[in-house]
Design an enzyme around this catalytic site. Structure first.
Site, PDB file in Angstrom:
ATOM      1  N   HIS A 161       2.286 -98.265 -49.479  1.00 29.43           N
ATOM      2  CA  HIS A 161       2.165 -97.609 -50.795  1.00 29.43           C
ATOM      3  C   HIS A 161       3.508 -97.471 -51.506  1.00 29.43           C
ATOM      4  CE1 HIS A 161      -2.126 -96.302 -50.628  1.00 29.43           C
ATOM      5  NE2 HIS A 161      -1.925 -96.598 -49.357  1.00 29.43           N
ATOM      6  N   ASP A 370       9.386 -96.453 -57.699  1.00 31.03           N
ATOM      7  CA  ASP A 370       8.031 -96.050 -57.314  1.00 31.03           C
ATOM      8  C   ASP A 370       7.257 -97.284 -56.879  1.00 31.03           C
ATOM      9  OD1 ASP A 370       5.927 -94.224 -57.004  1.00 31.03           O
ATOM     10  OD2 ASP A 370       6.315 -93.296 -58.957  1.00 31.03           O
TER      11      ASP A 370
HETATM   12  P1  ADQ Z   1       2.756 -90.676 -55.038  1.00 26.73           P
HETATM   13  O1  ADQ Z   1       4.222 -90.815 -54.830  1.00 26.73           O
HETATM   14  O2  ADQ Z   1       2.146 -89.409 -54.597  1.00 26.73           O
HETATM   15  O3  ADQ Z   1       1.973 -91.889 -54.360  1.00 26.73           O
HETATM   16  P2  ADQ Z   1       1.427 -91.376 -57.648  1.00 26.73           P
HETATM   17  O4  ADQ Z   1       1.055 -92.785 -57.483  1.00 26.73           O
HETATM   18  O5  ADQ Z   1       1.884 -91.036 -59.014  1.00 26.73           O
HETATM   19  O6  ADQ Z   1       2.557 -90.896 -56.642  1.00 26.73           O
HETATM   20  O7  ADQ Z   1       0.145 -90.510 -57.334  1.00 26.73           O
HETATM   21  C1  ADQ Z   1       0.101 -89.129 -57.497  1.00 26.73           C
HETATM   22  C2  ADQ Z   1      -1.351 -88.672 -57.561  1.00 26.73           C
HETATM   23  O8  ADQ Z   1      -1.404 -87.261 -57.379  1.00 26.73           O
HETATM   24  C3  ADQ Z   1      -2.007 -88.976 -58.901  1.00 26.73           C
HETATM   25  O9  ADQ Z   1      -3.354 -89.253 -58.715  1.00 26.73           O
HETATM   26  C4  ADQ Z   1      -1.815 -87.668 -59.668  1.00 26.73           C
HETATM   27  O10 ADQ Z   1      -2.808 -87.419 -60.637  1.00 26.73           O
HETATM   28  C5  ADQ Z   1      -1.863 -86.638 -58.558  1.00 26.73           C
HETATM   29  N1  ADQ Z   1      -0.917 -85.548 -58.892  1.00 26.73           N
HETATM   30  C6  ADQ Z   1       0.415 -85.636 -58.966  1.00 26.73           C
HETATM   31  N2  ADQ Z   1       0.925 -84.442 -59.331  1.00 26.73           N
HETATM   32  C7  ADQ Z   1      -0.106 -83.622 -59.500  1.00 26.73           C
HETATM   33  C8  ADQ Z   1      -0.243 -82.254 -59.893  1.00 26.73           C
HETATM   34  N3  ADQ Z   1       0.813 -81.514 -60.227  1.00 26.73           N
HETATM   35  N4  ADQ Z   1      -1.466 -81.713 -59.939  1.00 26.73           N
HETATM   36  C9  ADQ Z   1      -2.530 -82.458 -59.626  1.00 26.73           C
HETATM   37  N5  ADQ Z   1      -2.483 -83.741 -59.279  1.00 26.73           N
HETATM   38  C10 ADQ Z   1      -1.290 -84.312 -59.204  1.00 26.73           C
HETATM   39  C11 ADQ Z   1       2.310 -92.931 -53.438  1.00 26.73           C
HETATM   40  C12 ADQ Z   1       3.427 -93.874 -53.915  1.00 26.73           C
HETATM   41  C13 ADQ Z   1       3.092 -94.409 -55.302  1.00 26.73           C
HETATM   42  C14 ADQ Z   1       1.741 -95.113 -55.276  1.00 26.73           C
HETATM   43  C15 ADQ Z   1       0.677 -94.235 -54.623  1.00 26.73           C
HETATM   44  C16 ADQ Z   1      -0.608 -94.993 -54.407  1.00 26.73           C
HETATM   45  O11 ADQ Z   1       4.668 -93.181 -53.927  1.00 26.73           O
HETATM   46  O12 ADQ Z   1       4.092 -95.317 -55.739  1.00 26.73           O
HETATM   47  O13 ADQ Z   1       1.333 -95.380 -56.600  1.00 26.73           O
HETATM   48  O14 ADQ Z   1       1.112 -93.738 -53.359  1.00 26.73           O
HETATM   49  O15 ADQ Z   1      -0.381 -96.167 -53.716  1.00 26.73           O
END
Ligand code: ADQ
Length: 466
Positions: A161, A370
């Site tokens: 990921h 990311d």
């Molecule tokens: P993350 O680093 O956690 O994921 P991201 O892909 O943006 O980052 O996903 C975050 C998820 O959590 C989103 O669905 C978002 O809506 C939710 N989220 C974040 N902050 C939140 C908040 N304050 N309240 C509620 N919901 C929140 C890791 C990798 C990424 C990759 C994903 C999936 O770091 O690069 O995209 O896995 O593979």
């Protein structure tokens, strides 16, 4: 061959996230896996979130609809070394090219191996011959090799990921040779972008892992042949669209919109992590207010950032840094009826979140690195196609490879981000509609179901061919 739908899909990840009532789950992996399992069902195996003093614990299985959640508790000290240690103080920073945060301890690596071997032992006892195993993320790189040692012959795939680092960054990791060899024990390796795949391929070097890279994405290594390919994770487009429309009518979203008093809303939603570039983002927003004075009192930045990995020093430090940044910027620019930054240090439920996205004129997604970034994709999907907001996206997020119609900025360059926001908030409606339609098309074509089916198909056809 048994049809994929008849075969049980086993998902393995460090942490199993049971669905919560309010749907709040601040982590891309959990959001992606739950959405992927929703249609096909299956079993999700991993850590329960509980710590124990024992070195071994029984597997607990709970069924919710078509998903079985099989979890184990972890020894407290092993968890500290495996998770906070090797996984998050070594692998996470290196995969994000943030080598200053790398901190290695031998006992952390030992615990990483121990936990992977425990996972393999516990999982092996649950497996049936037809199961398809899909392992997720950097915490579990050695798992396939451990399962093979335990005599498991099922197809095993691995999805990363986070970004895969180039060889020059990877070789800073003590134990990297072992990690590379372990990755080659999988049948299929999945990455978010071509950049990650290329980086992985260039790491397969003599004498560490002699390999022959073929044109069809297969790689021949001493133990056999594996597939390494690009599977960009998607989002559940229908679910997000429905939630954002529904949430738009809810009281909490209407109250938030009313409180803006007609000002344009810029939204940022991230786990509180140094890779998300939040400090740089706040400084870029400050630059916007300086460079474009008419934005003062006319825009509001709402940053939602729940703490994660509490207890890891770098994470505690970033939290206080952001509190200082927001306090200083608010003190400098606020007026009696306007606060420039609303900084919420907590997670919020999925439905209002999608409603907030729908009402935001700008989605500000500026990680310094990311793997993908699901927030960028969710923001686009949640927009009203007739009057969409605009995404300002870091060129260093994997999502920038697909969302080329976003306003692309360099998160390290405050002027680039400030100019990008200024461009987004003044963009004519026609242009916003056009860019939004192009991005939505990409996201519909490669949604979460497409991601899962492409990966599982690749795993099955590789085993059939072999
Ligand atoms: P993350 O680093 O956690 O994921 P991201 O892909 O943006 O980052 O996903 C975050 C998820 O959590 C989103 O669905 C978002 O809506 C939710 N989220 C974040 N902050 C939140 C908040 N304050 N309240 C509620 N919901 C929140 C890791 C990798 C990424 C990759 C994903 C999936 O770091 O690069 O995209 O896995 O593979």
């Amino acid at each position: 061959m048994t049809e994929p739908a008849d075969r049980r899909l086993i998902i393995v990840s460090n942490r199993v996230a049971m669905p919560r009532k309010n749907g709040a789950s601040a982590g891309g992996l959990a959001v992606g896996i739950l959405a992927a399992l929703k249609d096909q069902g299956g079993l999700w195996f991993g850590w329960s979130g509980k710590l124990t003093e024992k070195s071994d614990s029984d597997v607990e299985v709970v069924r919710r609809d078509n998903i079985e959640f099989a979890t184990i508790a972890l020894n407290e000290s092993d968890f500290e070394h495996y998770y906070n240690g090797y996984s998050n103080r070594v692998l996470w920073p290196v995969c994000h090219y943030l080598l200053d945060f790398l901190h290695f301890e031998t006992e952390d690596f030992d615990a990483y191996l121990r936990v992977n071997s425990l996972f393999a032992r516990k999982l092996a006892s649950l497996l049936q011959p037809d199961d398809i195993i899909w392992v997720h993320d950097y915490h579990l790189i050695p798992l396939a090799a451990e399962l093979r040692n335990a005599g498991i012959d099922n197809p095993i795939g691995f999805f990363l990921h986070v970004p895969f680092p180039t060889f020059e960054a990877l070789r800073a990791v003590p134990g990297y040779e072992y990690l590379l060899r372990s990755l080659c024990a999988y049948d299929v390796l999945g990455f978010h972008t071509h950049r990650d795949l290329t980086a992985f391929r260039t790491c397969l070097q003599e004498p560490i892992v002699p390999a022959q890279i073929n044109g069809d994405n297969t790689i021949r290594v001493s133990g056999g042949t594996l597939v390494a390919d690009v599977f960009p994770i998607g989002v559940d487009v229908e679910e997000i669209q429905a939630l954002s429309v529904e949430a738009n009518r809810s009281k909490s979203v209407r109250r938030m919109v009313d409180s803006l008093d007609g000002r344009q809303l810029i939204i940022g939603v991230d786990r509180l992590d140094y890779s998300k570039g939040l400090h740089q983002r706040f400084l870029s927003y400050e630059r916007l207010l300086e460079k474009y004075p008419n934005t003062q009192n006319n825009v509001t930045l709402m940053q939602i950032a729940p703490p994660t990995r509490v207890g890891v020093r770098a994470y505690d430090e970033i939290r206080s840094e952001l509190e200082q940044d927001s306090g200083r910027i608010n003190g400098r620019f606020a007026s009696s009826d306007w606060v420039p930054i609303r900084y919420l240090n907590k997670g919020i439920s999925r439905k209002p979140l999608m409603g907030f996205f729908r009402n935001a004129d700008v989605g500000l997604v500026t990680p310094v690195r990311d793997g993908m970034n699901l927030v960028a994709k969710e923001y686009i999907v949640a927009q009203d196609p007739e009057n969409p907001g605009m995404l300002v996206l870091s060129s260093l997020a994997g999502a920038a490879c697909e969302l080329t119609d976003a306003v692309i900025v360099n998160p390290h360059d405050r002027d680039s981000v400030a100019d990008g926001i200024a461009m987004a908030i003044t963009m004519p409606l026609d242009e916003r509609r056009e860019r939004h339609a192009a991005m939505l098309k990409v996201l519909k074509m490669n949604d979460i179901t497409a991601w899962r089916t492409r990966f599982v198909d690749a795993l099955l056809s590789h085993r059939e061919a072999g």
